[in-house]
Design a protein around this motif. Structure first.
Motif, PDB file in Angstrom:
ATOM      1  N   ASN A   1       0.828  -1.208   0.000  1.00  0.00           N
ATOM      2  CA  ASN A   1       0.000   0.000   0.000  1.00  0.00           C
ATOM      3  C   ASN A   1       0.865   1.263   0.000  1.00  0.00           C
ATOM      4  O   ASN A   1       0.522   2.255  -0.656  1.00  0.00           O
ATOM      5  CB  ASN A   1      -0.952   0.007   1.190  1.00  0.00           C
ATOM      6  CG  ASN A   1      -2.114  -0.931   0.984  1.00  0.00           C
ATOM      7  OD1 ASN A   1      -2.528  -1.203  -0.135  1.00  0.00           O
ATOM      8  ND2 ASN A   1      -2.655  -1.449   2.080  1.00  0.00           N
TER       9      ASN A   1
ATOM     10  N   LEU B   1       2.044   1.654  -3.469  1.00  0.00           N
ATOM     11  CA  LEU B   1       0.928   2.118  -4.300  1.00  0.00           C
ATOM     12  C   LEU B   1       0.772   3.634  -4.228  1.00  0.00           C
ATOM     13  O   LEU B   1       0.480   4.281  -5.242  1.00  0.00           O
ATOM     14  CB  LEU B   1      -0.380   1.458  -3.867  1.00  0.00           C
ATOM     15  CG  LEU B   1      -0.680   0.081  -4.431  1.00  0.00           C
ATOM     16  CD1 LEU B   1      -1.858  -0.541  -3.703  1.00  0.00           C
ATOM     17  CD2 LEU B   1      -0.955   0.165  -5.910  1.00  0.00           C
ATOM     18  N   GLU B   2       0.953   4.195  -3.042  1.00  0.00           N
ATOM     19  CA  GLU B   2       0.809   5.636  -2.862  1.00  0.00           C
ATOM     20  C   GLU B   2       1.901   6.430  -3.573  1.00  0.00           C
ATOM     21  O   GLU B   2       1.683   7.565  -3.959  1.00  0.00           O
ATOM     22  CB  GLU B   2       0.824   5.983  -1.369  1.00  0.00           C
ATOM     23  CG  GLU B   2      -0.399   5.486  -0.618  1.00  0.00           C
ATOM     24  CD  GLU B   2      -0.303   5.756   0.877  1.00  0.00           C
ATOM     25  OE1 GLU B   2       0.668   6.413   1.311  1.00  0.00           O
ATOM     26  OE2 GLU B   2      -1.194   5.309   1.607  1.00  0.00           O
TER      27      GLU B   2
ATOM     28  N   LYS C   1       0.938  -0.851 -10.044  1.00  0.00           N
ATOM     29  CA  LYS C   1      -0.251  -0.636  -9.220  1.00  0.00           C
ATOM     30  C   LYS C   1      -1.244  -1.786  -9.384  1.00  0.00           C
ATOM     31  O   LYS C   1      -1.769  -2.308  -8.400  1.00  0.00           O
ATOM     32  CB  LYS C   1      -0.936   0.678  -9.589  1.00  0.00           C
ATOM     33  CG  LYS C   1      -0.236   1.898  -9.082  1.00  0.00           C
ATOM     34  CD  LYS C   1      -1.007   3.145  -9.460  1.00  0.00           C
ATOM     35  CE  LYS C   1      -0.308   4.382  -8.945  1.00  0.00           C
ATOM     36  NZ  LYS C   1      -1.064   5.610  -9.224  1.00  0.00           N
ATOM     37  N   LYS C   2      -1.485  -2.180 -10.628  1.00  0.00           N
ATOM     38  CA  LYS C   2      -2.421  -3.266 -10.912  1.00  0.00           C
ATOM     39  C   LYS C   2      -1.964  -4.553 -10.233  1.00  0.00           C
ATOM     40  O   LYS C   2      -2.761  -5.242  -9.586  1.00  0.00           O
ATOM     41  CB  LYS C   2      -2.527  -3.475 -12.419  1.00  0.00           C
ATOM     42  CG  LYS C   2      -3.476  -4.574 -12.848  1.00  0.00           C
ATOM     43  CD  LYS C   2      -3.495  -4.697 -14.370  1.00  0.00           C
ATOM     44  CE  LYS C   2      -4.464  -5.734 -14.852  1.00  0.00           C
ATOM     45  NZ  LYS C   2      -4.031  -7.096 -14.694  1.00  0.00           N
TER      46      LYS C   2
ATOM     47  N   ILE D   1      -2.357  -4.314  -6.392  1.00  0.00           N
ATOM     48  CA  ILE D   1      -3.767  -4.390  -5.998  1.00  0.00           C
ATOM     49  C   ILE D   1      -4.245  -5.840  -6.066  1.00  0.00           C
ATOM     50  O   ILE D   1      -4.925  -6.332  -5.151  1.00  0.00           O
ATOM     51  CB  ILE D   1      -4.632  -3.466  -6.880  1.00  0.00           C
ATOM     52  CG1 ILE D   1      -4.336  -1.995  -6.529  1.00  0.00           C
ATOM     53  CG2 ILE D   1      -6.119  -3.781  -6.731  1.00  0.00           C
ATOM     54  CD1 ILE D   1      -4.907  -0.992  -7.508  1.00  0.00           C
ATOM     55  N   GLU D   2      -3.875  -6.536  -7.143  1.00  0.00           N
ATOM     56  CA  GLU D   2      -4.260  -7.944  -7.272  1.00  0.00           C
ATOM     57  C   GLU D   2      -3.631  -8.790  -6.164  1.00  0.00           C
ATOM     58  O   GLU D   2      -4.274  -9.658  -5.577  1.00  0.00           O
ATOM     59  CB  GLU D   2      -3.841  -8.481  -8.641  1.00  0.00           C
ATOM     60  CG  GLU D   2      -4.647  -7.903  -9.784  1.00  0.00           C
ATOM     61  CD  GLU D   2      -4.085  -8.251 -11.154  1.00  0.00           C
ATOM     62  OE1 GLU D   2      -2.963  -8.819 -11.243  1.00  0.00           O
ATOM     63  OE2 GLU D   2      -4.756  -7.946 -12.154  1.00  0.00           O
TER      64      GLU D   2
ATOM     65  N   ASN E   1      -2.614  -7.779  -3.200  1.00  0.00           N
ATOM     66  CA  ASN E   1      -3.235  -7.480  -1.912  1.00  0.00           C
ATOM     67  C   ASN E   1      -4.612  -8.123  -1.791  1.00  0.00           C
ATOM     68  O   ASN E   1      -5.013  -8.522  -0.698  1.00  0.00           O
ATOM     69  CB  ASN E   1      -3.303  -5.975  -1.671  1.00  0.00           C
ATOM     70  CG  ASN E   1      -2.033  -5.448  -1.054  1.00  0.00           C
ATOM     71  OD1 ASN E   1      -1.128  -6.205  -0.703  1.00  0.00           O
ATOM     72  ND2 ASN E   1      -1.938  -4.142  -0.920  1.00  0.00           N
ATOM     73  N   SER E   2      -5.303  -8.244  -2.895  1.00  0.00           N
ATOM     74  CA  SER E   2      -6.592  -8.935  -2.871  1.00  0.00           C
ATOM     75  C   SER E   2      -6.388 -10.399  -2.498  1.00  0.00           C
ATOM     76  O   SER E   2      -7.136 -10.951  -1.666  1.00  0.00           O
ATOM     77  CB  SER E   2      -7.263  -8.820  -4.239  1.00  0.00           C
ATOM     78  OG  SER E   2      -8.466  -9.546  -4.247  1.00  0.00           O
TER      79      SER E   2
END
Length: 70
Positions: free
Chosen positions: A32, A35-36, A44-45, A48-49, A51-52
């Protein structure tokens, strides 16, 4: 017939799973932070994946702990 686990093994297993949860959550926090700071859309993609998947893994590990307590 369901075999019961040795109480000492259950405690050790719970601690092992809790350690994995903490490491996974730490990795999600680091992701995260990245990401910031990044402008790289592909990165980023992917983060995010990832972290999901981490959220799913943490949920399953917590369920595992709850199941072992019963």
């Amino acid at each position: 017939m369901k075999q019961t686990k040795n109480p000492d093994n259950r405690v050790a297993e719970e601690e092992r799973v809790k350690t994995k949860i903490n490491k996974t959550m730490h990795n999600a926090e680091v992701a995260n932070e990245i990401l910031e700071k990044t402008n790289d859309d592909l990165l980023k993609k992917r983060l995010i994946e990832k972290n999901s998947r981490r959220q799913d893994a943490v949920r399953k590990m917590k369920e595992e702990i709850d199941e072992d307590k019963t």
